[in-house]
Write a protein that holds these residues in place. Structure first.
Motif, PDB file in Angstrom:
ATOM      1  N   ARG A 116     -54.164 -65.123 -43.138  1.00  0.00           N
ATOM      2  CA  ARG A 116     -54.448 -63.829 -42.524  1.00  0.00           C
ATOM      3  C   ARG A 116     -55.897 -63.429 -42.794  1.00  0.00           C
ATOM      4  N   LEU A 117     -56.372 -63.711 -44.012  1.00  0.00           N
ATOM      5  CA  LEU A 117     -57.759 -63.414 -44.334  1.00  0.00           C
ATOM      6  C   LEU A 117     -58.689 -64.248 -43.460  1.00  0.00           C
ATOM      7  N   ALA A 118     -58.333 -65.525 -43.265  1.00  0.00           N
ATOM      8  CA  ALA A 118     -59.137 -66.384 -42.389  1.00  0.00           C
ATOM      9  C   ALA A 118     -59.137 -65.848 -40.963  1.00  0.00           C
ATOM     10  N   ASP A 119     -57.972 -65.406 -40.478  1.00  0.00           N
ATOM     11  CA  ASP A 119     -57.884 -64.818 -39.137  1.00  0.00           C
ATOM     12  C   ASP A 119     -58.791 -63.601 -39.014  1.00  0.00           C
ATOM     13  N   ARG A 120     -58.814 -62.804 -40.065  1.00  0.00           N
ATOM     14  CA  ARG A 120     -59.628 -61.577 -40.053  1.00  0.00           C
ATOM     15  C   ARG A 120     -61.111 -61.919 -39.957  1.00  0.00           C
ATOM     16  N   TYR A 121     -61.557 -62.892 -40.755  1.00  0.00           N
ATOM     17  CA  TYR A 121     -62.971 -63.281 -40.713  1.00  0.00           C
ATOM     18  C   TYR A 121     -63.320 -63.907 -39.360  1.00  0.00           C
ATOM     19  N   THR A 122     -62.410 -64.713 -38.825  1.00  0.00           N
ATOM     20  CA  THR A 122     -62.665 -65.319 -37.522  1.00  0.00           C
ATOM     21  C   THR A 122     -62.773 -64.250 -36.442  1.00  0.00           C
ATOM     22  N   ASP A 140     -48.540 -38.090 -46.223  1.00  0.00           N
ATOM     23  CA  ASP A 140     -49.719 -37.298 -45.873  1.00  0.00           C
ATOM     24  C   ASP A 140     -50.822 -37.680 -46.835  1.00  0.00           C
ATOM     25  N   THR A 141     -51.570 -38.710 -46.484  1.00  0.00           N
ATOM     26  CA  THR A 141     -52.628 -39.195 -47.361  1.00  0.00           C
ATOM     27  C   THR A 141     -53.929 -39.303 -46.587  1.00  0.00           C
ATOM     28  N   ALA A 142     -55.017 -38.993 -47.261  1.00  0.00           N
ATOM     29  CA  ALA A 142     -56.326 -39.078 -46.617  1.00  0.00           C
ATOM     30  C   ALA A 142     -56.915 -40.477 -46.706  1.00  0.00           C
ATOM     31  N   THR A 143     -56.241 -41.373 -47.420  1.00  0.00           N
ATOM     32  CA  THR A 143     -56.805 -42.680 -47.720  1.00  0.00           C
ATOM     33  C   THR A 143     -57.177 -43.461 -46.461  1.00  0.00           C
ATOM     34  N   VAL A 144     -56.244 -43.604 -45.528  1.00  0.00           N
ATOM     35  CA  VAL A 144     -56.496 -44.407 -44.327  1.00  0.00           C
ATOM     36  C   VAL A 144     -57.540 -43.738 -43.452  1.00  0.00           C
ATOM     37  N   GLU A 145     -57.412 -42.437 -43.259  1.00  0.00           N
ATOM     38  CA  GLU A 145     -58.379 -41.695 -42.443  1.00  0.00           C
ATOM     39  C   GLU A 145     -59.785 -41.826 -43.021  1.00  0.00           C
ATOM     40  N   GLU A 146     -59.912 -41.686 -44.331  1.00  0.00           N
ATOM     41  CA  GLU A 146     -61.215 -41.804 -44.987  1.00  0.00           C
ATOM     42  C   GLU A 146     -61.750 -43.222 -44.911  1.00  0.00           C
ATOM     43  N   LEU A 147     -60.840 -44.230 -44.984  1.00  0.00           N
ATOM     44  CA  LEU A 147     -61.266 -45.618 -44.896  1.00  0.00           C
ATOM     45  C   LEU A 147     -61.857 -45.906 -43.521  1.00  0.00           C
ATOM     46  N   PHE A 148     -61.223 -45.410 -42.458  1.00  0.00           N
ATOM     47  CA  PHE A 148     -61.761 -45.585 -41.112  1.00  0.00           C
ATOM     48  C   PHE A 148     -63.147 -44.968 -41.014  1.00  0.00           C
ATOM     49  N   HIS A 149     -63.283 -43.750 -41.508  1.00  0.00           N
ATOM     50  CA  HIS A 149     -64.571 -43.051 -41.408  1.00  0.00           C
ATOM     51  C   HIS A 149     -65.655 -43.791 -42.181  1.00  0.00           C
ATOM     52  N   ALA A 150     -65.328 -44.216 -43.411  1.00  0.00           N
ATOM     53  CA  ALA A 150     -66.320 -44.891 -44.253  1.00  0.00           C
ATOM     54  C   ALA A 150     -66.689 -46.261 -43.695  1.00  0.00           C
ATOM     55  N   ALA A 151     -65.687 -47.009 -43.227  1.00  0.00           N
ATOM     56  CA  ALA A 151     -65.937 -48.373 -42.751  1.00  0.00           C
ATOM     57  C   ALA A 151     -66.795 -48.401 -41.500  1.00  0.00           C
ATOM     58  N   LEU A 152     -66.693 -47.365 -40.677  1.00  0.00           N
ATOM     59  CA  LEU A 152     -67.405 -47.348 -39.398  1.00  0.00           C
ATOM     60  C   LEU A 152     -68.702 -46.561 -39.442  1.00  0.00           C
ATOM     61  N   SER A 153     -69.056 -46.053 -40.600  1.00  0.00           N
ATOM     62  CA  SER A 153     -70.307 -45.309 -40.715  1.00  0.00           C
ATOM     63  C   SER A 153     -71.490 -46.278 -40.764  1.00  0.00           C
ATOM     64  N   PRO A 154     -72.677 -45.869 -40.313  1.00  0.00           N
ATOM     65  CA  PRO A 154     -73.847 -46.752 -40.329  1.00  0.00           C
ATOM     66  C   PRO A 154     -74.223 -47.211 -41.732  1.00  0.00           C
ATOM     67  N   GLU A 155     -73.845 -46.432 -42.736  1.00  0.00           N
ATOM     68  CA  GLU A 155     -74.206 -46.771 -44.121  1.00  0.00           C
ATOM     69  C   GLU A 155     -73.234 -47.753 -44.762  1.00  0.00           C
ATOM     70  N   LEU A 185     -70.385 -56.335 -45.798  1.00  0.00           N
ATOM     71  CA  LEU A 185     -69.654 -57.347 -46.547  1.00  0.00           C
ATOM     72  C   LEU A 185     -68.559 -56.744 -47.429  1.00  0.00           C
ATOM     73  N   ASP A 186     -68.343 -55.449 -47.323  1.00  0.00           N
ATOM     74  CA  ASP A 186     -67.302 -54.788 -48.100  1.00  0.00           C
ATOM     75  C   ASP A 186     -65.940 -55.249 -47.599  1.00  0.00           C
ATOM     76  N   GLU A 187     -65.186 -55.961 -48.432  1.00  0.00           N
ATOM     77  CA  GLU A 187     -63.895 -56.499 -48.021  1.00  0.00           C
ATOM     78  C   GLU A 187     -62.922 -55.387 -47.633  1.00  0.00           C
ATOM     79  N   GLY A 188     -63.023 -54.231 -48.310  1.00  0.00           N
ATOM     80  CA  GLY A 188     -62.137 -53.120 -47.986  1.00  0.00           C
ATOM     81  C   GLY A 188     -62.387 -52.562 -46.600  1.00  0.00           C
ATOM     82  N   ALA A 189     -63.629 -52.638 -46.133  1.00  0.00           N
ATOM     83  CA  ALA A 189     -63.984 -52.104 -44.820  1.00  0.00           C
ATOM     84  C   ALA A 189     -63.714 -53.088 -43.696  1.00  0.00           C
ATOM     85  N   LEU A 190     -63.602 -54.371 -44.013  1.00  0.00           N
ATOM     86  CA  LEU A 190     -63.494 -55.394 -42.978  1.00  0.00           C
ATOM     87  C   LEU A 190     -62.278 -55.218 -42.066  1.00  0.00           C
TER      88      LEU A 190
END
Length: 231
Positions: free
Chosen positions: A63-69, A164-179, A183-188
């Protein structure tokens, strides 16, 4: 057309990493099959739990290989080569794969899938759906609901976690921000989900609604809409 947001060297790294992970993981998967056949019968039954554990670990690597591909292919900046298909079967396959690899004993996955035909690039959309379910499973307390239905001229998949958790919502926002660190595996996973949906002329979003967290993926049902969005 997919927006190129990362340097070409990063996409090449993703492609090489996917290849380097998939090769050895495939060898181990084959060896497990041969070992199970060699043991056979009662020995296999006694060790069934160990084989399941090993296969889950191998599938996690694949699955990790699929994600990188999938991430590396977003560099092509062309429309995804979509084909007409049974979207219900596509979602079921992604759910089955992600549930085996990322499932949690205390969390059930409920399906509400309408029969639906549309267009998609099966390998990349399966990767995006599986990663979306992975994030939903991580956020859930005891249940994730997966829905597929037509919404106007769009296919819509909604994954709802009973938390009701902010974790996923915050992850989307952080991963897609220009900053964001490319290479952050959590954002991939979020980059893959967002990139695949954009390549399908669609959108992906995460939001909290009441006591739930929802990940919504939408893309056009008609091939012409895919092509029109790419021009």
């Amino acid at each position: 057309m997919t927006e190129k947001a990362l340097p070409e060297s990063v996409y090449k790294l993703f492609a090489r990493t996917g290849h380097d992970v998939r090769g050895p993981a495939g060898v181990v998967a084959g060896a497990l099959d041969e070992l199970e056949r060699a043991l056979g019968g009662e020995a296999t039954a006694r060790n069934a739990a160990f084989f399941t554990m090993a296969r889950r670990g191998v599938r996690r690597l694949l699955r990790l290989a699929d994600r990188y591909t999938a991430a590396s292919e977003l560099a092509r900046e062309v429309d995804a080569p979509v084909q007409a298909m049974d979207l219900e079967a596509l979602v079921r396959q992604a759910v089955s794969e992600a549930s085996f690899v990322y499932g949690r004993r205390q969390v059930t996955v409920a399906l509400d899938l309408a029969p639906l035909r549309g267009f998609a690039h099966a390998p990349s959309m399966t990767a995006a759906l599986a990663d979306a379910l992975m994030l939903a499973l991580r956020a859930a307390r005891s249940r994730v609901a997966v829905e597929l239905a037509a919404h106007g001229d769009q296919a819509r998949v909604v994954l709802t976690s009973d938390a009701d958790t902010a974790t996923v919502e915050e992850l989307f926002h952080a991963a897609l921000s220009p900053e964001s660190d490319p290479l952050d595996e959590g954002a991939l996973p979020v980059r893959v989900i967002d990139g695949v949906l954009k390549a399908h002329a669609g959108t992906a979003r995460a939001e909290r609604t009441g006591a739930e967290t929802r990940i919504t993926l939408e893309w056009p049902l008609k091939e012409a809409d895919h092509k029109a969005a790419g021009r």
